[in-house]
Design a protein around this motif. Structure first.
Motif, PDB file in Angstrom:
ATOM      1  N   TYR A   1      -6.419  11.894  13.104  1.00 38.89           N
ATOM      2  CA  TYR A   1      -6.032  11.579  14.485  1.00 38.89           C
ATOM      3  C   TYR A   1      -4.916  10.539  14.520  1.00 38.89           C
ATOM      4  O   TYR A   1      -3.856  10.741  15.130  1.00 38.89           O
ATOM      5  N   VAL A   2      -5.142   9.423  13.837  1.00 32.03           N
ATOM      6  CA  VAL A   2      -4.159   8.336  13.852  1.00 32.03           C
ATOM      7  C   VAL A   2      -2.886   8.770  13.125  1.00 32.03           C
ATOM      8  O   VAL A   2      -1.770   8.477  13.583  1.00 32.03           O
ATOM      9  N   GLY A   3      -3.033   9.470  12.007  1.00 32.48           N
ATOM     10  CA  GLY A   3      -1.855   9.919  11.272  1.00 32.48           C
ATOM     11  C   GLY A   3      -0.978  10.853  12.084  1.00 32.48           C
ATOM     12  O   GLY A   3       0.257  10.768  12.043  1.00 32.48           O
ATOM     13  N   ARG A   4      -1.585  11.736  12.845  1.00 35.81           N
ATOM     14  CA  ARG A   4      -0.804  12.666  13.674  1.00 35.81           C
ATOM     15  C   ARG A   4      -0.131  11.941  14.827  1.00 35.81           C
ATOM     16  O   ARG A   4       1.011  12.279  15.202  1.00 35.81           O
TER      17      ARG A   4
ATOM     18  N   ARG B   1       6.142  -2.772  16.212  1.00 38.05           N
ATOM     19  CA  ARG B   1       7.301  -3.204  15.426  1.00 38.05           C
ATOM     20  C   ARG B   1       6.914  -3.485  13.983  1.00 38.05           C
ATOM     21  O   ARG B   1       7.710  -3.266  13.059  1.00 38.05           O
ATOM     22  N   GLU B   2       5.683  -3.960  13.765  1.00 38.70           N
ATOM     23  CA  GLU B   2       5.203  -4.131  12.397  1.00 38.70           C
ATOM     24  C   GLU B   2       5.078  -2.771  11.697  1.00 38.70           C
ATOM     25  O   GLU B   2       5.347  -2.657  10.490  1.00 38.70           O
ATOM     26  N   TYR B   3       4.685  -1.781  12.450  1.00 37.90           N
ATOM     27  CA  TYR B   3       4.529  -0.434  11.896  1.00 37.90           C
ATOM     28  C   TYR B   3       5.886   0.174  11.548  1.00 37.90           C
ATOM     29  O   TYR B   3       6.047   0.812  10.501  1.00 37.90           O
ATOM     30  N   ASN B   4       6.856  -0.013  12.433  1.00 32.19           N
ATOM     31  CA  ASN B   4       8.189   0.540  12.204  1.00 32.19           C
ATOM     32  C   ASN B   4       9.216  -0.351  12.899  1.00 32.19           C
ATOM     33  O   ASN B   4       9.321  -0.343  14.124  1.00 32.19           O
ATOM     34  N   GLN B   5       9.972  -1.094  12.121  1.00 33.36           N
ATOM     35  CA  GLN B   5      10.889  -2.086  12.679  1.00 33.36           C
ATOM     36  C   GLN B   5      12.047  -1.475  13.453  1.00 33.36           C
ATOM     37  O   GLN B   5      12.692  -2.161  14.254  1.00 33.36           O
ATOM     38  N   ARG B   6      12.339  -0.204  13.226  1.00 35.77           N
ATOM     39  CA  ARG B   6      13.469   0.402  13.929  1.00 35.77           C
ATOM     40  C   ARG B   6      13.154   0.744  15.379  1.00 35.77           C
ATOM     41  O   ARG B   6      14.057   1.007  16.178  1.00 35.77           O
TER      42      ARG B   6
ATOM     43  N   ASP C   1      -1.235   3.596  13.675  1.00 33.05           N
ATOM     44  CA  ASP C   1      -0.968   3.029  12.357  1.00 33.05           C
ATOM     45  C   ASP C   1      -2.135   3.325  11.411  1.00 33.05           C
ATOM     46  O   ASP C   1      -3.205   2.723  11.534  1.00 33.05           O
ATOM     47  N   PRO C   2      -1.976   4.242  10.452  1.00 33.78           N
ATOM     48  CA  PRO C   2      -3.081   4.566   9.535  1.00 33.78           C
ATOM     49  C   PRO C   2      -3.597   3.362   8.758  1.00 33.78           C
ATOM     50  O   PRO C   2      -4.763   3.344   8.354  1.00 33.78           O
ATOM     51  N   ALA C   3      -2.770   2.336   8.570  1.00 37.32           N
ATOM     52  CA  ALA C   3      -3.203   1.150   7.836  1.00 37.32           C
ATOM     53  C   ALA C   3      -4.282   0.375   8.592  1.00 37.32           C
ATOM     54  O   ALA C   3      -4.956  -0.476   8.008  1.00 37.32           O
ATOM     55  N   ARG C   4      -4.445   0.683   9.865  1.00 35.88           N
ATOM     56  CA  ARG C   4      -5.429  -0.033  10.683  1.00 35.88           C
ATOM     57  C   ARG C   4      -6.602   0.856  11.096  1.00 35.88           C
ATOM     58  O   ARG C   4      -7.366   0.502  11.989  1.00 35.88           O
ATOM     59  N   VAL C   5      -6.759   1.999  10.467  1.00 35.82           N
ATOM     60  CA  VAL C   5      -7.876   2.883  10.800  1.00 35.82           C
ATOM     61  C   VAL C   5      -9.210   2.188  10.552  1.00 35.82           C
ATOM     62  O   VAL C   5     -10.155   2.328  11.340  1.00 35.82           O
ATOM     63  N   HIS C   6      -9.296   1.416   9.480  1.00 38.82           N
ATOM     64  CA  HIS C   6     -10.562   0.731   9.193  1.00 38.82           C
ATOM     65  C   HIS C   6     -10.952  -0.204  10.323  1.00 38.82           C
ATOM     66  O   HIS C   6     -12.123  -0.316  10.684  1.00 38.82           O
ATOM     67  N   LEU C   7      -9.963  -0.885  10.905  1.00 35.75           N
ATOM     68  CA  LEU C   7     -10.225  -1.784  12.034  1.00 35.75           C
ATOM     69  C   LEU C   7     -10.663  -0.995  13.258  1.00 35.75           C
ATOM     70  O   LEU C   7     -11.597  -1.379  13.970  1.00 35.75           O
ATOM     71  N   LEU C   8     -10.013   0.121  13.514  1.00 31.62           N
ATOM     72  CA  LEU C   8     -10.345   0.972  14.659  1.00 31.62           C
ATOM     73  C   LEU C   8     -11.770   1.494  14.550  1.00 31.62           C
ATOM     74  O   LEU C   8     -12.563   1.400  15.496  1.00 31.62           O
ATOM     75  N   VAL C   9     -12.124   2.035  13.399  1.00 32.93           N
ATOM     76  CA  VAL C   9     -13.460   2.596  13.190  1.00 32.93           C
ATOM     77  C   VAL C   9     -14.529   1.518  13.325  1.00 32.93           C
ATOM     78  O   VAL C   9     -15.582   1.731  13.942  1.00 32.93           O
TER      79      VAL C   9
END
Length: 392
Positions: A149-152, A175-180, A122-130
């Motif tokens: 890396y995360v985007g790919r 599921r938060e990243y993609n509900q489907r 999830d690119p939205a969480r890259v800051h947390l990962l780093v």
């Protein structure tokens, strides 16, 4: 430190197998799962791509087989996709060959799953990962590489029907990243040789009535400097224990970064380089106390409980932060200790007291080992694998 542990193991990578041998392994049964990973390694690959084939091959009821394949295979021959009834892509970054492989699987109308053991899609969480990995944040290269890396990984996930994760907390983040996305749980667990040697080490300790020398070893088996912030959770308490109890020895495997406040204890700090996964178990078996402190956040709550079950398998007591997976696997005071960040001083003192009480230590380590063999044993996973991939 425990004595009478069998000597070092002559190690050979268990994944040094030919494409032809793996293809034969894949088609051994009527129902088949192809696992795909970028390139074999000693961490995620072993748990998520190698182990399932061994568990299914050892299942007495049979019916399902699996094998792993990688980018090198894909560059030469992708017919393994045509032989599979399901494709599980383990933490693989998007590329044109990977997209074509998925399209080939979809053309055959077989399910395609993304398998992941970390919050890294999830690119939205890259800051947390780093931040969690204590990575340098003051240059563009860090952000370019991690977002790429995360985007790919996320791009590969988007092409799949669902995701298989190690625990429900990580599945919820997916599921938060993609509900489907359909989600399924498949925990990490022991490799057959890892389990065999771990139990052998544990039995050697029991046979010698847990004979020890005068020292008490605390082990931190991180394997990577990215865990610096995690270790810092327990570091002040460890320093105070080293100062108050001259029997304490700190064993570090994989990295060691300390400030000047540890200079006075350098003769009681052992450093070992990164180990193969079998000889690592030997080093774990020798210590009385295994610690797994974590800086609690969404990223660390997604991590699996492997630091507990690998230690418990060889009869070593674990103290761990109360993250999601550890709370699900450790019964506090029965199979190990759950330690909030503010309780490391007390917990370490309690653990040392338990080491001095042989009967109490034997009870908790035996309970943990029995639980781990039953829950994380390589030969207890076939039904879970089939349910995760094909449904219950």
């Amino acid at each position: 430190m425990f004595l009478n542990i069998p000597s070092a193991i002559e190690y050979k990578d268990p994944w040094a197998t030919s494409y032809e041998a793996r293809l034969s392994q894949l088609v051994a049964q009527d129902r088949r799962i192809a696992y795909f990973y970028e390139q074999p390694d000693s961490s995620t690959f072993r748990y998520r791509a190698l182990n399932p084939g061994l568990s299914l091959a050892g299942d007495p009821k049979g019916g399902t087989s699996s094998a792993w394949f990688d980018l090198r295979d894909l560059a030469v021959d992708s017919k393994f996709v045509d032989e599979a009834d399901a494709l599980v892509i383990c933490r693989v970054r998007y590329s044109a060959p990977v997209a074509r492989m998925i399209a080939r699987a979809r053309a055959r109308n077989i399910p395609v799953f993304f398998d992941c053991d970390d919050l890294v899609f999830d690119p939205a969480r890259v800051h947390l990962l780093v931040d969690s990995l204590n990575v340098e944040q003051q240059n563009d290269h860090t952000w370019d590489s991690w977002f790429a890396y995360v985007g790919r990984l996320g791009a590969t996930l988007e092409l799949c029907d669902g995701i298989i994760t190690t625990n429900e907390y990580l599945a919820e983040r997916a599921r938060e990243y993609n509900q489907r996305l359909h989600t399924a749980i498949m925990p990490n667990y022991l490799h057959p040789e890892q389990q065999k040697w771990s139990l052998r080490f544990g039995e050697a300790k029991r046979a010698s009535k847990r004979q020890r020398d005068e020292r008490i070893h605390i082990g931190y088996f991180s394997g990577s400097p990215s865990h610096t912030r995690d270790f810092a959770v327990a570091m002040p308490a460890i320093r105070r224990l080293l100062a108050s109890d001259p029997r304490i020895v700190l064993r570090i495997v994989g990295f060691g970064v300390f400030g000047a406040e540890f200079d006075q204890f350098r003769d009681r700090i052992e450093y070992y380089p990164l180990q193969d996964f079998l000889n690592l178990q030997r080093l774990i078996a020798e210590v009385e106390i295994n610690i797994s402190p974590l800086k609690e956040n969404q990223f660390t709550n997604c991590k699996s409980e492997l630091k507990f079950f690998e230690a418990a398998a060889c009869g070593t007591l674990t103290l761990a932060s109360p993250t999601y997976a550890f709370k699900k696997s450790i019964v506090h005071g029965v199979t190990g200790f759950l330690v909030p960040s503010f309780r490391w001083d007390d917990a370490l003192e309690e653990a040392v007291a338990m080491v001095d009480d042989a009967a109490a230590y034997d009870a908790i380590s035996t309970a943990a080992s029995d639980y781990v063999v039953d829950t994380y044993g390589w030969d207890r996973q076939a039904d879970k694998i089939e349910n995760a991939v094909f449904g219950g």
